[in-house]
Design an enzyme around this catalytic site. Structure first.
Site, mmCIF file in Angstrom:
data_model
loop_
_atom_site.group_PDB
_atom_site.id
_atom_site.type_symbol
_atom_site.label_atom_id
_atom_site.label_comp_id
_atom_site.label_asym_id
_atom_site.label_seq_id
_atom_site.Cartn_x
_atom_site.Cartn_y
_atom_site.Cartn_z
ATOM 1 N N ASP A 114 0.806 -1.213 0.000
ATOM 2 C CA ASP A 114 0.000 0.000 0.000
ATOM 3 C C ASP A 114 0.841 1.266 0.000
ATOM 4 O OD1 ASP A 114 -2.990 0.721 0.283
ATOM 5 O OD2 ASP A 114 -1.936 2.103 1.601
ATOM 6 N N ASP A 330 -2.327 7.163 -5.773
ATOM 7 C CA ASP A 330 -2.544 6.074 -4.819
ATOM 8 C C ASP A 330 -2.872 4.779 -5.549
ATOM 9 O OD1 ASP A 330 -2.967 4.674 -2.470
ATOM 10 O OD2 ASP A 330 -5.033 5.339 -2.258
#
Length: 451
Positions: A114, A330
């Site tokens: 992540d 992201d």
């Protein structure tokens, strides 16, 4: 019904390893690892009973959940540092998995990779409270290379208010909570973390990686995963810890959802240079929290119609200048989120360009959907995202539109009343290269299914 999954397939899946990284690596600190989309048939999260459209909608729901949590981080009414006590991640929000092993001898695990999180953590024995997981729990007492950090260590200090020190033992503990009341608590330690180099075939070991050994964890975590691999920009992230070896550079290439290929992440020098065809670069902006990768969105074009971007976090929407660092890049968010009032203008132009009236999304996720008879998206307009530094990124239909039903195509940008997010659908089939020393992020068109 969950997909079947056993230890032998996990060991095959994880490419276990013992090798020496960085200074003794012939690649000079460069290596490439697989990123497996959680909805891929190669993923332990894969459910063969779900349809393609079911998986898409589940990813969209995770994307919305992630954005709702980020609102608590970036909301103007947020009280600042107190909000940063929460880990900047929705536990089930990550979309890509990395195969790792940890300890000596190594224990094979799967973590959610992540770019919106810093601290890498896994579940550890003994458990005060642990959520159920299929991979074996890591037992630090059985590893010869495990060591808990002291309270005075710089990494312990980087935890700020997430630091939990037992003064009588001088050992560093951590405590993270999440937006949905999930949590992880444990010891901040160093250990050997290893992963397979999918380019050379030689596995690599990353020595003395700081991570959280979680002895008290609970909430909405999935039993197929073992924790989080933090690839954010903060000082505790894996990227920051490897910075001297990889020169602050990493690149990933996300294969389209329709592909069965694994995506790749490369640590070290990127696979392109300043003269590579189609390459565009935009500045990374320093902002708090440092976890995220901020860029400046200046405009979006539909075909030849260009709309300047403004951010309604300021009061005078029609007259404000573009705010620096108004968007984060992201990989863990599927959709792209943009400011609500700007979105309305963009969707109106899109409707005119396509020549078809908008229809409602039956699932209530998208703001602009269109009934189409064609089985391909070639007739849809090119969407150009204009970042600062004259970085004009042309999104192909696979980046900007997605078929959510047989005859329904939706625009993959959706409205938001918080910070904008450039999601992973928009990044697919691009080499996305981060240079944290040069403070840029670059994009270059590429067929990511053939890496």
């Amino acid at each position: 019904m969950a997909a079947t999954f056993n230890l032998s397939s996990l060991i095959w899946f994880a490419l276990t390893l013992v090798f020496t990284f960085a200074e003794t690596n012939n690649n000079g600190g460069r290596f490439t690892a697989d990123l497996v989309h959680r909805d891929s048939p190669l993923s332990p999260f894969y459910d063969p009973l779900e349809s393609h459209f079911d998986r898409l909608h589940n990813a969209f729901r995770r994307s919305i959940s992630r954005m709702n949590y980020l609102k608590t981080i970036f909301s103007p009414s947020s009280s600042g540092p107190a909000k940063l006590l929460q880990a900047p991640l929705v536990p089930t929000g990550g979309e890509y998995l990395m195969n790792i092993s940890i300890g000596t001898p190594p224990v094979v695990l799967i973590g959610i990779a992540d770019t919106g999180s810093d601290l890498t953590w896994i579940q550890c024995k003994p458990c005060k409270e642990c959520y159920k997981q299929k991979p074996p729990l890591f037992d630090p007492k059985k590893s010869s290379t495990y060591k808990i950090l002291t309270c005075e260590s710089r990494y312990c200090s980087a935890l700020d208010d997430g630091k939990r020190c037992e003064s009588h033992m001088n050992l560093c503990g951590y405590s993270y909570s999440y937006g949905d009341n999930s949590f992880t608590e444990g010891s901040l330690a160093v250990e050997n973390l290893a992963m397979g180099d999918s380019t050379s075939g030689s596995p690599v070991t990353l020595p003395n990686i700081v991570f959280g050994c979680g002895h008290d964890n609970g909430g909405t975590f999935d039993e197929n995963g073992s924790g989080i691999i933090g690839l954010g920009g903060g000082s505790l992230s894996l990227i920051s810890q490897l910075s001297s070896s990889i020169k602050g550079k990493f690149t990933y290439c996300l294969a389209p959802i329709s592909s069965s290929a694994t995506s790749k992440i490369k640590f070290g020098a990127p696979s392109f240079n300043g003269s590579s065809p189609g390459l565009i670069s935009t500045p990374l902006i320093d902002k708090a929290p440092a976890t995220y990768y901020y860029v400046t969105l200046e405009a979006i074009s539909v075909g030849n119609k260009k709309l300047p971007y403004t951010n309604s976090l300021k009061t005078d929407y029609d007259f404000v200048e573009v705010e620096e660092g108004n968007m984060i890049v992201d990989s863990g968010t599927t959709l792209t989120f943009i400011e609500s009032q700007f979105y309305d203008k963009l969707a109106t132009v899109l409707e005119k360009e396509i020549g078809s009236q908008r229809v409602s999304d039956p699932k209530g996720v998208f703001g602009a959907c269109f009934r189409v008879k064609s089985k391909n998206e070639d007739h849809l307009p090119v969407i150009t995202v204009h970042f600062s530094g004259n970085a004009d990124l042309k999104l192909q239909p696979l980046n900007a539109f997605i078929r959510v039903e047989e005859d329904l195509v939706c625009f993959t940008m959706v409205p938001s009343d918080s910070i904008a997010i450039f999601g992973n659908l928009a990044q697919m089939n691009f080499l996305v290269g981060f240079d944290l020393e040069g403070k840029t992020v670059s994009f270059m068109p590429n067929d990511c299914s053939k890496q």
